[in-house]
Design an enzyme around this catalytic site. Structure first.
Site, short mmCIF file in Angstrom:
data_model
loop_
_atom_site.label_atom_id
_atom_site.label_comp_id
_atom_site.label_asym_id
_atom_site.label_seq_id
_atom_site.Cartn_x
_atom_site.Cartn_y
_atom_site.Cartn_z
N CYS A 1 4.86 2.07 2.58
CA CYS A 1 3.80 1.07 2.72
C CYS A 1 2.87 1.33 1.55
CB CYS A 1 3.05 1.21 4.04
SG CYS A 1 1.60 0.13 4.11
N CYS B 1 -1.17 0.87 2.71
CA CYS B 1 -1.79 1.94 3.51
C CYS B 1 -0.71 2.79 4.15
CB CYS B 1 -2.78 1.40 4.54
SG CYS B 1 -2.18 0.11 5.61
#
Lengths: 112, 204
Positions: free
Chosen positions: B108, B111
């Site tokens: 990701c 985040c």
């Protein structure tokens, strides 16, 4: 045919109790509909990006510090908490830790 | 020298952020916005019940049951929901299958979006800037650091998770696992093999 493979013990989900605590507060507020998860992700990503500008963040304390900052801002914006209130209770907890004998449960002094 | 009395006459002061979190919790509890018992339950669930063992079960099932695998690759969300693996950060799940031609790896970049109901809370490295930046830029090098060396003809595809879509890698069933029961297969599936930074264990 028998095998002797065993599932290796997983690492703890949270490295520090406060990581777990701030995580749980956030998830509970989201489940109560206080904010959308996609809104949270957008805000949290922005905090990580800003904090990661001058140095590389680790996935432990750095990560959850960013998480905490995001939550504090979000709650302040929603009017759920005030900065003054937070420092007030922060200090009260510090005082409680410093005045509770080692080994006894730490509690906040009753307030008027 | 009595260590305890001299060094810790009072309770150990937690670090600064911990005090701020305690302050937040106290305020929100007093305002009736959170319930400490509910927070404890959430933490207990993520610490003890929701973890890679759930994803491993899904993978082992897919290895054992062709139809299940087909359904899983078509619509992972409803298939894993039927198994009881649903909830926060699992609203839309996609399973990507490793093949000799393509190895999949999940990151990701924004985040730390991650399929919580299947894998639990992501490990520290998944949340680090280093992994988030490098997984996309130099996946083979990152894989090598995890001890994974792929044949040159295997392409690496990196999937970037978002708040809307979470990915789970379906690793290739290891050689030598023929004839193993689903329960025995579960034990071969590591967390990292479902993120794509590892391979399943080989039966010994």
């Amino acid at each position: 045919m028998s095998t002797c493979v065993t599932y290796t013990a997983p690492e703890p989900a949270f490295a520090e109790p406060w990581h777990a605590q701030v995580f749980a507060i956030t998830v509970a507020l989201n489940e109560d509909g206080r904010f959308d998860w996609s809104d949270w992700v957008a805000r949290f990503s922005a905090t990580l990006k800003r904090r990661g500008l001058d140095r590389e963040l680790d996935g432990g304390d750095d990560y959850f510090n960013a998480w905490l900052e995001t939550l504090e801002h979000l709650l302040a914006e929603q009017g759920a908490t005030a900065q003054e209130e937070i420092s007030d209770f922060r200090n009260a907890w510090e005082e409680a830790y410093l005045t509770t004998p080692h080994g006894e449960p730490v509690r906040l002094a009753p307030r008027d | 020298m009595p260590h305890d009395d001299h060094d810790h006459p009072h309770a150990l002061l937690p670090p600064e952020p911990a005090l701020r979190v305690k302050a937040l919790e106290t305020i929100l509890t007093r305002k009736g916005l959170v319930d400490p018992a509910a927070l404890d339950e959430l933490i207990d669930a993520y610490q003890n019940k929701i973890g890679p063992q759930n994803g491993a079960r899904v993978v082992a099932k897919a290895w054992s049951d062709e139809q299940f695998k087909k359904d899983l690759l078509e619509d992972a969300t409803s298939v894993v929901t039927d198994l009881g693996f649903y909830g926060r950060q699992g609203e839309h799940m996609v399973v990507v299958e490793n093949t000799p031609e393509q190895h999949n790896m999940v990151v990701c970049t924004l985040c730390s979006c991650y399929p919580w109901p299947l894998l639990g809370i992501p490990p520290g490295w998944y949340k680090s800037d280093a992994y988030r930046a490098r997984a996309v830029r130099e996946p083979r090098k990152v894989l090598a650091e995890f001890g994974v060396t792929l044949p040159p003809e295997t392409a690496v595809r990196v999937w970037d998770s978002t708040a809307e879509i979470r990915y789970l890698v379906l690793p290739m069933r290891p050689e030598g696992s023929e004839g193993l029961s689903e329960d025995d297969l579960v034990a071969l599936v590591t967390r990292d093999s479902m993120i794509g930074t590892g391979l399943p264990k080989v039966p010994t």
